[in-house]
Motif scaffolding. Structure first.
Motif, PDB file in Angstrom:
ATOM      1  N   ILE A   1     -26.655 -37.953  32.997  1.00  0.00           N
ATOM      2  CA  ILE A   1     -27.960 -37.646  33.567  1.00  0.00           C
ATOM      3  C   ILE A   1     -27.801 -36.597  34.661  1.00  0.00           C
ATOM      4  O   ILE A   1     -26.963 -36.743  35.558  1.00  0.00           O
ATOM      5  N   LYS A   2     -28.579 -35.547  34.598  1.00  0.00           N
ATOM      6  CA  LYS A   2     -28.546 -34.474  35.591  1.00  0.00           C
ATOM      7  C   LYS A   2     -29.947 -34.325  36.189  1.00  0.00           C
ATOM      8  O   LYS A   2     -30.872 -33.893  35.495  1.00  0.00           O
ATOM      9  N   VAL A   3     -30.106 -34.703  37.436  1.00  0.00           N
ATOM     10  CA  VAL A   3     -31.398 -34.570  38.106  1.00  0.00           C
ATOM     11  C   VAL A   3     -31.386 -33.283  38.927  1.00  0.00           C
ATOM     12  O   VAL A   3     -30.560 -33.117  39.824  1.00  0.00           O
ATOM     13  N   ARG A   4     -32.295 -32.381  38.588  1.00  0.00           N
ATOM     14  CA  ARG A   4     -32.382 -31.085  39.263  1.00  0.00           C
ATOM     15  C   ARG A   4     -33.797 -30.876  39.787  1.00  0.00           C
ATOM     16  O   ARG A   4     -34.694 -31.668  39.511  1.00  0.00           O
ATOM     17  N   ASP A   5     -33.963 -29.794  40.519  1.00  0.00           N
ATOM     18  CA  ASP A   5     -35.291 -29.474  41.053  1.00  0.00           C
ATOM     19  C   ASP A   5     -36.307 -29.258  39.932  1.00  0.00           C
ATOM     20  O   ASP A   5     -37.505 -29.499  40.107  1.00  0.00           O
ATOM     21  N   THR A   6     -35.819 -28.794  38.782  1.00  0.00           N
ATOM     22  CA  THR A   6     -36.713 -28.481  37.663  1.00  0.00           C
ATOM     23  C   THR A   6     -36.993 -29.677  36.766  1.00  0.00           C
ATOM     24  O   THR A   6     -37.765 -29.573  35.818  1.00  0.00           O
ATOM     25  N   GLY A   7     -36.363 -30.821  37.033  1.00  0.00           N
ATOM     26  CA  GLY A   7     -36.615 -32.000  36.231  1.00  0.00           C
ATOM     27  C   GLY A   7     -35.349 -32.790  35.956  1.00  0.00           C
ATOM     28  O   GLY A   7     -34.278 -32.518  36.522  1.00  0.00           O
ATOM     29  N   THR A   8     -35.455 -33.769  35.055  1.00  0.00           N
ATOM     30  CA  THR A   8     -34.326 -34.614  34.674  1.00  0.00           C
ATOM     31  C   THR A   8     -33.756 -34.127  33.350  1.00  0.00           C
ATOM     32  O   THR A   8     -34.483 -33.980  32.363  1.00  0.00           O
ATOM     33  N   TYR A   9     -32.446 -33.909  33.334  1.00  0.00           N
ATOM     34  CA  TYR A   9     -31.759 -33.403  32.153  1.00  0.00           C
ATOM     35  C   TYR A   9     -30.776 -34.463  31.650  1.00  0.00           C
ATOM     36  O   TYR A   9     -30.256 -35.266  32.424  1.00  0.00           O
ATOM     37  N   LEU A  10     -30.532 -34.440  30.344  1.00  0.00           N
ATOM     38  CA  LEU A  10     -29.570 -35.352  29.743  1.00  0.00           C
ATOM     39  C   LEU A  10     -28.604 -34.535  28.903  1.00  0.00           C
ATOM     40  O   LEU A  10     -29.014 -33.714  28.080  1.00  0.00           O
ATOM     41  N   ALA A  11     -27.313 -34.764  29.122  1.00  0.00           N
ATOM     42  CA  ALA A  11     -26.277 -34.005  28.416  1.00  0.00           C
ATOM     43  C   ALA A  11     -26.067 -34.584  27.021  1.00  0.00           C
ATOM     44  O   ALA A  11     -25.258 -35.490  26.826  1.00  0.00           O
ATOM     45  N   LEU A  12     -26.805 -34.035  26.062  1.00  0.00           N
ATOM     46  CA  LEU A  12     -26.653 -34.423  24.664  1.00  0.00           C
ATOM     47  C   LEU A  12     -25.766 -33.436  23.917  1.00  0.00           C
ATOM     48  O   LEU A  12     -25.259 -33.740  22.844  1.00  0.00           O
ATOM     49  N   GLY A  13     -25.627 -32.245  24.466  1.00  0.00           N
ATOM     50  CA  GLY A  13     -24.811 -31.187  23.882  1.00  0.00           C
ATOM     51  C   GLY A  13     -24.227 -30.342  24.991  1.00  0.00           C
ATOM     52  O   GLY A  13     -24.256 -30.728  26.167  1.00  0.00           O
ATOM     53  N   PRO A  14     -23.686 -29.163  24.668  1.00  0.00           N
ATOM     54  CA  PRO A  14     -23.104 -28.283  25.691  1.00  0.00           C
ATOM     55  C   PRO A  14     -24.091 -27.895  26.782  1.00  0.00           C
ATOM     56  O   PRO A  14     -23.699 -27.709  27.937  1.00  0.00           O
ATOM     57  N   GLU A  15     -25.360 -27.779  26.433  1.00  0.00           N
ATOM     58  CA  GLU A  15     -26.398 -27.428  27.398  1.00  0.00           C
ATOM     59  C   GLU A  15     -27.316 -28.631  27.586  1.00  0.00           C
ATOM     60  O   GLU A  15     -27.972 -29.069  26.644  1.00  0.00           O
ATOM     61  N   PRO A  16     -27.387 -29.220  28.797  1.00  0.00           N
ATOM     62  CA  PRO A  16     -28.255 -30.388  29.007  1.00  0.00           C
ATOM     63  C   PRO A  16     -29.704 -30.084  28.642  1.00  0.00           C
ATOM     64  O   PRO A  16     -30.207 -28.994  28.909  1.00  0.00           O
ATOM     65  N   VAL A  17     -30.359 -31.058  28.029  1.00  0.00           N
ATOM     66  CA  VAL A  17     -31.736 -30.876  27.584  1.00  0.00           C
ATOM     67  C   VAL A  17     -32.686 -31.456  28.618  1.00  0.00           C
ATOM     68  O   VAL A  17     -32.438 -32.531  29.188  1.00  0.00           O
ATOM     69  N   LEU A  18     -33.767 -30.736  28.899  1.00  0.00           N
ATOM     70  CA  LEU A  18     -34.788 -31.210  29.828  1.00  0.00           C
ATOM     71  C   LEU A  18     -35.618 -32.286  29.129  1.00  0.00           C
ATOM     72  O   LEU A  18     -36.229 -32.043  28.090  1.00  0.00           O
ATOM     73  N   LEU A  19     -35.653 -33.472  29.708  1.00  0.00           N
ATOM     74  CA  LEU A  19     -36.380 -34.584  29.109  1.00  0.00           C
ATOM     75  C   LEU A  19     -37.864 -34.500  29.452  1.00  0.00           C
ATOM     76  O   LEU A  19     -38.241 -34.215  30.588  1.00  0.00           O
ATOM     77  N   ILE A  20     -38.691 -34.776  28.448  1.00  0.00           N
ATOM     78  CA  ILE A  20     -40.127 -34.771  28.681  1.00  0.00           C
ATOM     79  C   ILE A  20     -40.510 -36.057  29.411  1.00  0.00           C
ATOM     80  O   ILE A  20     -39.842 -37.083  29.279  1.00  0.00           O
ATOM     81  N   PRO A  21     -41.578 -36.010  30.210  1.00  0.00           N
ATOM     82  CA  PRO A  21     -42.085 -37.251  30.791  1.00  0.00           C
ATOM     83  C   PRO A  21     -42.918 -38.009  29.755  1.00  0.00           C
ATOM     84  O   PRO A  21     -43.528 -37.362  28.896  1.00  0.00           O
ATOM     85  N   PRO A  22     -42.925 -39.329  29.790  1.00  0.00           N
ATOM     86  CA  PRO A  22     -42.229 -40.198  30.735  1.00  0.00           C
ATOM     87  C   PRO A  22     -40.835 -40.637  30.268  1.00  0.00           C
ATOM     88  O   PRO A  22     -40.291 -41.587  30.811  1.00  0.00           O
ATOM     89  N   LEU A  23     -40.262 -39.940  29.276  1.00  0.00           N
ATOM     90  CA  LEU A  23     -38.907 -40.296  28.847  1.00  0.00           C
ATOM     91  C   LEU A  23     -37.914 -40.108  29.984  1.00  0.00           C
ATOM     92  O   LEU A  23     -36.936 -40.856  30.088  1.00  0.00           O
ATOM     93  N   ASP A  24     -38.154 -39.121  30.842  1.00  0.00           N
ATOM     94  CA  ASP A  24     -37.247 -38.911  31.969  1.00  0.00           C
ATOM     95  C   ASP A  24     -37.186 -40.150  32.862  1.00  0.00           C
ATOM     96  O   ASP A  24     -36.101 -40.542  33.326  1.00  0.00           O
ATOM     97  N   ASP A  25     -38.336 -40.798  33.083  1.00  0.00           N
ATOM     98  CA  ASP A  25     -38.343 -42.014  33.900  1.00  0.00           C
ATOM     99  C   ASP A  25     -37.634 -43.169  33.190  1.00  0.00           C
ATOM    100  O   ASP A  25     -36.955 -43.980  33.838  1.00  0.00           O
TER     101      ASP A  25
END
Length: 225
Positions: free
Chosen positions: A102-126
Motif C-alpha cells: 500500500i502506497k499512500v500519497r498526496d494524490t491518493g492511495t496506490y496498491l503495488a499490483l505490478g511494476p507501477e502502483p495502481v491508483l485505487l478508486i474510492p471507496p476501494l481505497d478505504d
C-alpha cells in the motif's frame, strides 16, 4: 441476413473466418453491449461455459454492490472481490499482498499490483487501507502477522489461495471468468504497456488481450515518443 450500417454482415462473416473462436467471443461481448444491434451472430455450438463468459454489466453491478454496501460481505472479501472484478488480479496474488504494497500519497492511495502502483478508486481505497486493522478476533488475533493484508490461520502466514477462492465462490465470483471480463475491459480502454504495468501481467499477454478486443493501440508508443 440483416446488416448494420456500421458493420455489414458480410464483413462480420469474413472477420470471423480467420479466427472464429476468439473473435466470436469478442463479437458476442459487443452484441451484449448493444453495439451490433443489426448483425446476426452464429449460434453457439455448445453450452455456454460460465468460466469464460460473464456479462460485463453483471460484473460491474456486483462490483458496485461490494464497493458501496458494507453488509454485502466482510471488508476482506469485499476488497479481494473488487481486485478481481476491477483489476483482474489472480487469487494467489491477492492472498499474498503485504501491507508495504500500500502506497499512500498526496494524490491518493496506490496498491503495488505490478511494476507501477495502481491508483485505487474510492471507496476501494478505504477498504484496502482498512485491511491491516481488520484482523481476526480472539485467539486468532494473536497469530495474525502484520505483514499481510489477508492473514492466514497459521502464525506468520497469509491467507491460503484455496480459502480465498472458496470465499469468492460464495459471493458468486468465478475467478477465471471474472478476470477475463476485467482484462477485456482494460484492454479496450487502456494501452497494453500501461495496463500490463499497472495490473502486473506480461506485455505480450496485454497485447494479445488488446488484439482480442480489436483496440487500435499499435501506434500508441510511437505517438508518445
Amino acid at each position: 441476413m440483416q446488416q448494420s450500417h456500421d458493420c455489414p454482415q458480410d464483413q462480420v462473416g469474413a472477420w470471423l473466418s480467420t479466427d472464429r473462436s476468439r473473435r466470436l467471443a469478442f463479437l458476442r461481448w459487443l452484441s451484449r453491449g448493444g453495439h451490433l444491434t443489426d448483425c446476426r451472430l452464429p449460434e453457439p455450438t455448445r453450452q455456454k461455459d460460465p468460466r469464460h463468459d460473464i456479462d460485463p454489466e453483471d460484473q460491474l453491478a456486483l462490483a458496485r454492490q461490494l464497493l458501496h454496501y458494507p453488509d454485502s460481505a466482510s471488508i476482506e472479501d469485499r476488497a479481494a472481490a473488487c481486485l478481481i472484478l476491477l483489476y483482474a488480479q489472480p487469487i494467489a496474488k491477492i492472498a499474498a499482498l503485504a501491507t508495504n504494497d500500500i502506497k499512500v500519497r498526496d494524490t491518493g492511495t496506490y496498491l503495488a499490483l505490478g511494476p507501477e502502483p495502481v491508483l485505487l478508486i474510492p471507496p476501494l481505497d478505504d477498504l484496502v487501507t482498512a485491511l491491516p486493522v481488520a484482523k481476526p478476533f480472539g485467539t486468532a488475533s494473536t497469530l495474525a502477522d502484520a505483514r499481510w493484508l489477508f492473514t492466514g490461520k497459521n502464525a506468520g502466514t497469509h491467507l491460503h489461495p484455496a480459502s480465498l477462492m472458496r470465499r469468492m465462490n460464495q459471493l458468486g465470483i468465478v475467478a477465471r471468468a471474472s478476470r477475463n471480463t476485467a482484462l477485456l475491459h482494460l484492454a479496450s480502454t487502456t494501452p497494453p504497456a500501461v495496463f500490463a504495468s499497472l495490473v502486473g501481467i506480461h506485455i505480450n499477454t496485454a497485447t494479445r488481450w488488446a488484439e482480442l478486443t480489436g483496440s487500435a493501440w499499435n501506434n500508441y508508443a510511437a505517438a508518445r515518443r
